[in-house]
Scaffold this motif. Structure first.
Motif, PDB file in Angstrom:
ATOM      1  N   ASN A   1      -4.665  -2.836   0.535  1.00  0.00           N
ATOM      2  CA  ASN A   1      -5.419  -1.623   0.207  1.00  0.00           C
ATOM      3  C   ASN A   1      -6.639  -1.539   1.127  1.00  0.00           C
TER       4      ASN A   1
ATOM      5  N   TYR B   1       0.847  -1.203   0.000  1.00  0.00           N
ATOM      6  CA  TYR B   1       0.000   0.000   0.000  1.00  0.00           C
ATOM      7  C   TYR B   1       0.877   1.246   0.000  1.00  0.00           C
TER       8      TYR B   1
ATOM      9  N   LEU C   1      -7.834  -3.567  -7.264  1.00  0.00           N
ATOM     10  CA  LEU C   1      -6.834  -2.513  -7.442  1.00  0.00           C
ATOM     11  C   LEU C   1      -6.272  -2.558  -8.852  1.00  0.00           C
TER      12      LEU C   1
ATOM     13  N   ARG D   1       0.766   3.964  -2.918  1.00  0.00           N
ATOM     14  CA  ARG D   1       0.292   5.296  -2.516  1.00  0.00           C
ATOM     15  C   ARG D   1       1.358   6.364  -2.777  1.00  0.00           C
TER      16      ARG D   1
END
Length: 258
Positions: free
Chosen positions: A147, A124, A220, A128
């Motif tokens: 996520n 993540y 995702l 990110r």
């Protein structure tokens, strides 16, 4: 090959921060521009900066590729900023860490030589911060990417495991009702890059077929592709475990343009 232990004072985190750095010094003379392509590699929940070296053969694989690897400690904070606590881990990963390691070591300053990856929480954090700081990173890899922000506003404190509890999520992400429309949401970040027609990093995602995060990983993948990302996606036998991550971090290193 050198494995270097570093402790330095971080202005973003307001504390001393440990990290390990793999530096393939034997290949320094052969590198173009006299500097190494670099992978910033993040650990998962309950782990630390020593995990990748102690649990995988990443030193050998990085040396073979002439790749430097920087492995910082991120605690359990999901690599996002917590300004009220003076603990800005997202800023640290996306800006300060890159800047300071380029001063400390012979690392390339070119975007096309700078990559970020991680597992679970670190997956993540890699996606990110790779999206948020897309001008810095050209490639992102997330293994078993946690996520957890999708649907996070509906969390309760009924689950005994700390990672699934609302109070833990609030301590990390703040007001949960605001997460989906902020830079803590991977979907939101991808949509903003698509709207701006910005340079999207290439992305590699992988998840085990026995991992509880498998459906989240597929979602995702679909979200990133919908927003124009070049996504390489792989599934394979395994759960949320080091046997899977060791296999696929080697595949990540082979996938990187080095």
């Amino acid at each position: 090959m050198a494995l270097i232990q570093v402790n330095f004072s971080s202005s973003s985190l307001k504390r001393m921060v440990p990290m390990q750095v793999i530096l393939p010094v034997e290949k320094l003379e052969g590198t173009a521009r006299g500097s190494f392509p670099t992978l910033y590699l993040l650990h998962g929940v309950t782990g630390n900066y020593t995990d990748w070296v102690s649990r995988t053969n990443i030193q050998r694989w990085a040396e073979a590729k002439g790749l430097a690897v920087v492995m910082p400690s991120g605690d359990n904070g999901f690599y996002v900023d917590h300004p009220g606590l003076h603990n800005c881990c997202g800023t640290f990963i996306g800006q300060e860490l890159v800047e300071i390691t380029r001063k400390m070591f012979p690392l390339s300053c070119r975007r096309e030589d700078t990559f970020i990856a991680g597992l679970s929480m670190g997956g993540y954090g890699a996606v990110r911060n790779g999206l948020k700081y897309h001008d810095t990173f050209s490639c992102i890899a997330g293994l078993s990417t946690a996520n957890i922000v999708e649907g996070i506003e509906a969390r309760t404190n009924d689950d005994a495991y700390f990672l699934n509890r609302r109070d833990f999520a609030e301590s990390i992400f703040g007001d949960l009702s605001k997460v989906k429309d902020s830079d803590k949401s991977l979907r939101w970040l991808a949509e903003r890059l698509a709207e701006a027609d910005a340079a999207m990093p290439r992305i590699y995602l992988a998840c085990g077929t026995e991992d509880t995060l498998l459906e989240d990983s597929r979602a995702l993948r679909d979200c990133l592709r919908k927003n124009g990302a070049d996504v390489t996606y792989e599934e394979g036998p395994g759960g949320h475990e080091w046997d899977f991550w060791e296999r696929h971090i080697r595949r990540v290193i082979d996938w990187l343009p080095v």
